[in-house]
Design a protein around this motif. Sequence first.
Motif, mmCIF file in Angstrom:
data_model
loop_
_atom_site.group_PDB
_atom_site.id
_atom_site.type_symbol
_atom_site.label_atom_id
_atom_site.label_comp_id
_atom_site.label_asym_id
_atom_site.label_seq_id
_atom_site.Cartn_x
_atom_site.Cartn_y
_atom_site.Cartn_z
ATOM 1 N N SER A 169 0.830 -1.216 0.000
ATOM 2 C CA SER A 169 0.000 0.000 0.000
ATOM 3 C C SER A 169 0.864 1.265 0.000
ATOM 4 N N GLN A 170 2.029 1.185 0.618
ATOM 5 C CA GLN A 170 2.905 2.360 0.602
ATOM 6 C C GLN A 170 3.335 2.687 -0.827
ATOM 7 N N PHE A 171 3.613 1.647 -1.609
ATOM 8 C CA PHE A 171 4.016 1.891 -3.004
ATOM 9 C C PHE A 171 2.826 2.280 -3.870
ATOM 10 N N GLU A 172 1.648 1.857 -3.498
ATOM 11 C CA GLU A 172 0.463 2.323 -4.235
ATOM 12 C C GLU A 172 0.230 3.812 -3.968
ATOM 13 N N ALA A 173 0.484 4.215 -2.746
ATOM 14 C CA ALA A 173 0.275 5.633 -2.400
ATOM 15 C C ALA A 173 1.405 6.521 -2.931
ATOM 16 N N LEU A 174 2.587 5.946 -3.060
ATOM 17 C CA LEU A 174 3.771 6.744 -3.381
ATOM 18 C C LEU A 174 3.633 7.498 -4.709
ATOM 19 N N GLU A 175 3.867 8.774 -4.651
ATOM 20 C CA GLU A 175 4.003 9.585 -5.867
ATOM 21 C C GLU A 175 5.459 10.011 -5.930
ATOM 22 N N ARG A 176 6.165 9.398 -6.852
ATOM 23 C CA ARG A 176 7.598 9.685 -6.936
ATOM 24 C C ARG A 176 7.815 11.166 -7.269
ATOM 25 N N PRO A 177 8.986 11.678 -6.880
ATOM 26 C CA PRO A 177 9.239 13.106 -7.104
ATOM 27 C C PRO A 177 9.028 13.522 -8.556
#
Length: 234
Positions: free
Chosen positions: A186-194
């Motif tokens: 879920s953290q990677f689903e939420a992550l918006e890379r810079p």
Amino acid sequence: MSANDSPPKPAALTGPDTTATPSGVGTTTAPSSPGTTTTPPIPDTTTIPPTLDTTTLKHRWIWIVTGPTASGKTSAAKALAAYLNFPFIEGDDYHPPANIAKMKDSIPLTDADRAGWLATLRDYETRSSNLVMTCSALKRAYRDILRLDDVGVMVRFIFLDAPEEELTRRAAERKGHYAGPGLLKSQFEALERPGEDEGDLFVVGTVGRGVEGTVEGVRGVVRGVMRREEGWGV
Ligand SMILES: Nc1ncnc2c1ncn2[C@@H]1O[C@H](COP(=O)(O)OP(=O)(O)O)[C@@H](O)[C@H]1O
Ligand SMILES: O=C(O)[C@H](O)[C@@H](O)[C@H](O)[C@H](O)COP(=O)(O)O
């Protein structure tokens, strides 16, 4: 710090301890009594962590070390705080108990769950001295909350980069932390890379270099940015 301990209050923050002994490089030990020929020991500088001289700065600096759980934020940020002689704040310590309880059960936080937490961290930034802080800051909107509209304050982000599989492995190996490997998906689903327009954010790769190599990378970025913005050596 465990989730049950009370984190320090923002108002209690002070500036860097300028009375602290600097790295010690170049210092010598006085002979035990005047007139003796005792040679002072030469300090072993290889064991002394390097520090930057930040006693006179034109700006107030806030370095925020970001990334998903187990990306190495705490390890890198503590080392960076020591390098800069800045106070260190663990952003996770400001999550309310309900958030911690969810994460313990590998339940992802929502934007609403994070809103109060981010507001607290922002408030902290507005009232702090120089600072190194960890905060996952997974989404662009979260980073925007932490960006202050104050030209005298340099808010800069480090994003610690590593793939999900690597962080899942690190989280599984880490002991005694409420955030386990079940949070990573879920953290990677939420992550918006810079984004490319986030010029105040610097990506540091963490794979294959270990904690020390990562810390070295972070120090290098910070040194370069502060040298440019503070006009050191220009
Ligand atoms: N660059 C790295 N390479 C390998 N392992 C790392 C690295 N950085 C941190 N670790 C390890 O991964 C785990 C998570 O690090 P931590 O600093 O607690 O991350 P975070 O604060 O982002 O959750 C720890 O066991 C730490 O020793
Ligand atoms: O926004 C979030 O979902 C949390 O802040 C999360 O990203 C954070 O990583 C956890 O609190 C675990 O703590 P560590 O990052 O220290 O493992």
